[in-house]
Design an enzyme around this catalytic site. Structure first.
Site, PDB file in Angstrom:
ATOM      1  N   GLU A 144       0.810  -1.221   0.000  1.00  0.00           N
ATOM      2  CA  GLU A 144       0.000   0.000   0.000  1.00  0.00           C
ATOM      3  C   GLU A 144       0.846   1.275   0.000  1.00  0.00           C
ATOM      4  O   GLU A 144       0.533   2.226   0.729  1.00  0.00           O
ATOM      5  CB  GLU A 144      -0.940   0.010   1.219  1.00  0.00           C
ATOM      6  CG  GLU A 144      -1.915  -1.143   1.219  1.00  0.00           C
ATOM      7  CD  GLU A 144      -2.826  -1.148   2.446  1.00  0.00           C
ATOM      8  OE1 GLU A 144      -4.041  -1.166   2.260  1.00  0.00           O
ATOM      9  OE2 GLU A 144      -2.300  -1.147   3.586  1.00  0.00           O
TER      10      GLU A 144
HETATM   11  C1  ACM Z   1      -1.906  -5.363   4.276  1.00  0.00           C
HETATM   12  O1  ACM Z   1      -2.941  -5.823   4.796  1.00  0.00           O
HETATM   13  N1  ACM Z   1      -1.823  -4.093   3.960  1.00  0.00           N
HETATM   14  C2  ACM Z   1      -0.772  -6.219   3.988  1.00  0.00           C
END
Ligand code: ACM
Length: 555
Positions: A370
């Protein structure tokens, strides 16, 4: 009285009659410790023991011991219909006489002493001991059992556990614990009898990586809480403890060359609480504790996104040179290290060097998920440099599946969570850990009335957590692309060890079974009955678990 119970009483009577004559176990001739190994802290067996099978109040009510209720289900189990009685004079013999095997014997003794009240001395053996005892050995262990496999033979005379490697003995000990009645897990003395059904078990894991992850960044959990969790996961033969040490809301480990990461970046948590961090000594203590349970700690520093705590602690890590405020919310995807600045890589190098030096295991997790505030081209360059730094300290890089977008070394590992990016990792010859959010995320609510957790990947009832297979979860990823599986527990909504236990149990035993047991043998209808029998075990361990209505819990 049912026919079954009548039969059982007959078996018990016969096996008790077959119990060996009461003898003092002979202390074997002490073997010379090899090399400069210190002699293990072995004890003298008790004198003149008189085994007795303690009467259970309401005697005949005690359920017969079975080989039916283990989690994970072993590869092969053959019952022979009798029982071994663990009695007060029993000794735990280990061979060969090494510190490592003495410690394994001691671990078993420590688990069995509180409930039985027995002394259970740990003694070096030279060959199989006299009847009435437990014998743990790597002598004659079959190399085909591998690092973690074991063979357990229970006769009316003895419990014999043989493994090729010490880790296999440790895994087999968990099986022995599960074969005793649930009361064995009580912290206080209980009434026996302590019977183990006779038979043979040959067992080894399907996957090398069977992990759990705990996020200590969103909320901080202290050393004692982490140790308790490590003991609980060890019971289900989990062998990786991934600890998510840094995120937007907190930096949880002292880095001596950048101390304010912990002292300032670790000073809060989601909701604005006081946060916390591990000193390097405390982190080393966690690592050693896990190691003594044959669990490898995988430390994660999430980068280049999920880095607000670091950016708040050191202004120079920001592109504009201005430190943002500490973050106590739950939003993600807004922070990024400044990948254009060389100081960023000095920071990454220092952090990885210090953590690598404290971590004996081969893995270092750099997050990589992310990174929505990082330019995609910069992301590629950042992860490739981080990978080279990890390698320079002799470690293998692990990252969430987004790292599949860069050129990976064959030794790197990608962790699938919520996309098909892991296919690109496998296409590069990189192995994948399976953590599909819709099955393996322990922070997903069980149902709409679960107060903790989230539901962005759906509700995950105990059955959903069990009914999946790593080798068929993502198309294009086959068994040999897969290193194993891991169940992550993110802690935005969790503040106490009870919260952790409620979300992890009873889903975690299911993941442990998926990672260990042969795929073909698994079915929910059969598993839910074995899980039901673990209710009293979890209760005896004071685990605050979710009593799913889909499981016919035993009282
Ligand atoms: C995640 O849940 N961002 C790895």
């Amino acid at each position: 009285m049912t026919l079954l119970r009548l039969l059982w009483l007959l078996v018990l009577a016969v096996s008790c009659r077959q119990a060996p004559p009461t003898q003092t176990p002979e202390r074997p001739a002490a073997t010379t410790p090899a090399g400069n190994q210190a002699a293990p802290p072995l004890q003298t067996p008790p004198e003149n023991p008189t085994p007795t099978i303690a009467a259970t109040p309401g005697g005949a009510q005690a359920p017969p011991p079975t080989l039916d209720n283990m989690i994970p289900q072993p590869v092969s189990v053959t019952a022979t219909g009798g029982a071994f009685a663990l009695t007060a004079p029993a000794t735990i013999f280990v061979e060969p006489e090494t510190e490592e095997l003495a410690a394994i014997g001691q671990y078993l003794a420590d688990r069995l002493r509180p409930a039985t009240g027995f002394a259970l001395p740990v003694v070096a053996a030279a060959g199989p001991p006299a009847p009435g005892n437990i014998y743990l050995t790597t002598v004659g262990g079959d190399p085909a059992l591998g690092e973690e496999g074991y063979e357990l033979t229970i006769t009316p005379e003895a419990i014999t556990l043989v493994a090729y490697r010490p880790a296999g003995l440790f895994r087999g000990i968990q099986t022995i614990r599960q074969l005793l009645s649930p009361a064995i897990e009580s912290a206080t003395a209980q009434t026996g009898p302590w019977l183990v059904a006779t038979g043979t078990i040959r067992d080894y894991p399907r996957f090398a990586w069977r992990g759990m992850m705990l996020d200590v960044a969103r909320h901080f959990f202290g050393v004692a809480e982490v140790k308790r969790l490590i003991d609980l996961i060890a019971y289900y033969k989990i062998n990786r403890f991934h600890i998510h040490l840094a995120d937007d809301q907190g930096w949880r480990i002292m880095i001596n060359s950048w101390p304010e990461l912990a002292t300032y970046g670790g000073s809060t948590a989601v909701g604005g609480g006081p946060g916390g961090y591990y000193t390097q000594e405390e982190y080393a203590e966690i690592v050693a504790y896990a190691q003594s349970r044959y669990i490898v700690v995988v430390p994660e520093i999430d980068m280049p996104g999920h880095t607000n705590a670091a950016l708040a602690a050191y202004a120079e890590l920001n592109c504009d040179g201005v430190a943002p405020p500490l973050h106590t919310g739950i939003e993600t995807g807004f922070s990024s290290l400044c990948t254009d600045k060389e100081i960023t890589f000095t920071f990454v190098n220092d952090v990885i060097r210090e953590i690598a030096a404290l971590t004996p295991g081969p893995y270092l997790h750099i997050g990589g998920d992310e990174a929505l505030a990082t330019n995609p081209g910069d992301y590629v360059q950042f992860v490739e440099r981080a990978q080279a730094i990890v390698q320079s300290y002799g470690k293998q890089m692990v990252g969430w599946e987004e790292i599949a977008q860069v050129n990976l070394l064959p030794s790197s590992v990608a962790q699938h969570w919520n996309s098909t990016l892991a296919q690109a990792a496998a296409a590069q010859g990189v192995q994948v850990i399976m953590s599909p959010a819709s099955r393996a995320y322990l922070d997903m609510k069980y149902n709409s009335s679960t107060s903790l957790g989230f539901s962005w990947a759906g509700y995950v009832e105990v059955e959903d957590a069990y009914n999946w297979d790593p080798a068929t979860q993502v198309s294009g990823l086959a068994e040999n692309d897969i290193l194993g599986l891991e169940a992550p527990l993110w802690s935005e909504t969790l503040q106490t060890i009870d919260d952790i236990e409620f979300m992890a149990f009873p889903r975690l035993p299911g993941h442990a079974e998926i990672g260990w047991s042969p795929a073909g043998a698994r079915s929910w209808d059969e598993y839910r009955l074995r899980l039901a029998a673990h209710g009293p075990r979890l209760a005896a361990m004071a685990v605050d678990f979710y009593q799913s209505p889909s499981v016919p819990w035993q009282p």
